[in-house]
Design an enzyme around this catalytic site. Sequence first.
Site, PDB file in Angstrom:
ATOM      1  N   CYS A 154       0.832  -1.197   0.000  1.00 52.69           N
ATOM      2  CA  CYS A 154       0.000   0.000   0.000  1.00 52.69           C
ATOM      3  C   CYS A 154       0.881   1.267   0.000  1.00 52.69           C
ATOM      4  O   CYS A 154       1.474   1.593  -1.015  1.00 52.69           O
ATOM      5  CB  CYS A 154      -0.988  -0.018   1.160  1.00 52.69           C
ATOM      6  SG  CYS A 154      -2.330   1.197   0.996  1.00 52.69           S
ATOM      7  N   HIS A 164      -3.679  -5.282   0.610  1.00 50.24           N
ATOM      8  CA  HIS A 164      -3.199  -5.625   1.956  1.00 50.24           C
ATOM      9  C   HIS A 164      -3.382  -7.119   2.238  1.00 50.24           C
ATOM     10  O   HIS A 164      -4.403  -7.523   2.823  1.00 50.24           O
ATOM     11  CB  HIS A 164      -3.976  -4.833   3.005  1.00 50.24           C
ATOM     12  CG  HIS A 164      -3.579  -3.412   3.149  1.00 50.24           C
ATOM     13  ND1 HIS A 164      -2.487  -3.005   3.879  1.00 50.24           N
ATOM     14  CD2 HIS A 164      -4.145  -2.281   2.638  1.00 50.24           C
ATOM     15  CE1 HIS A 164      -2.391  -1.691   3.839  1.00 50.24           C
ATOM     16  NE2 HIS A 164      -3.377  -1.226   3.083  1.00 50.24           N
ATOM     17  N   GLU A 180      -1.989  -8.689   4.510  1.00 49.76           N
ATOM     18  CA  GLU A 180      -1.836  -8.874   5.957  1.00 49.76           C
ATOM     19  C   GLU A 180      -3.104  -8.540   6.733  1.00 49.76           C
ATOM     20  O   GLU A 180      -3.213  -8.884   7.924  1.00 49.76           O
ATOM     21  CB  GLU A 180      -0.661  -8.030   6.476  1.00 49.76           C
ATOM     22  CG  GLU A 180      -0.947  -6.558   6.711  1.00 49.76           C
ATOM     23  CD  GLU A 180      -0.989  -5.698   5.452  1.00 49.76           C
ATOM     24  OE1 GLU A 180      -0.961  -4.459   5.591  1.00 49.76           O
ATOM     25  OE2 GLU A 180      -1.052  -6.248   4.333  1.00 49.76           O
TER      26      GLU A 180
END
Length: 247
Positions: A105, A192, A194
Amino acid sequence: MTSETPERSLRLGILQCDSVAPELQPQFGDYPDMFKTMLGTGGPPMTFAVYDLTRDEFPSAPDECDAWLFTGSVWSAYDADEWISRAHEFVRALHAERRPMIGICFGHQLIARALGGEVAAAQAGWGVGVHTAFVSEHPRWMEPHRESLPLLVSHQDQVSRPPEGATVLASHAFCPYDMLQIDEHVLTFQGHPEFEPGYIRALIERRREVIGEPTAQSGIDSLSEPTEGEIARTWIHNFLRNAASCD
């Protein structure tokens, strides 16, 4: 490497570019925690070092870790804060030494801008929820094979022009430069891998007025769609193995 030879442990430097809001940390942890959870299993053995760049905690040298990861952030890659200027300089130092780098990002945008690309706010506004990027290039490390990669996203800025020499690996209508590779040592994602859906939901709820109600609600509605963060994790592991073999 033979079956009798253990895989060498890789030391990953997590370059923290923001922190999870304190009231959300008991449930979701902080950004380094998310990456340790995601990357600490299913791949090469790893140890982690965390550097909070927003607190001016910078590595002393590019070889202090084997590989590096820049996290997401509420800041923009073109902001004038001193730590962001230093982060750009560190990206260029890592690139000069061909040190493996991952950008997520804001990290994706920071690396692109530091290496000569451009970053701007998307004319279409915010991207939140689940976005699916379509894979256009398939390097050998990108296994298992996928034609698309749905990931959770939360961003307004995006790369508007990639740096010279970058390969666009995946894109979609909202974000044409969603996933980039430079040579054998730089890999970046706008999405993302994660994050978990609950965290994206919390971010959207906190930013509803800024995002705008139709986009916010559409993003929340999309959270029922499947994502493939585990595929992105595997690709990152494979990429880092490949980058280490190219040293």
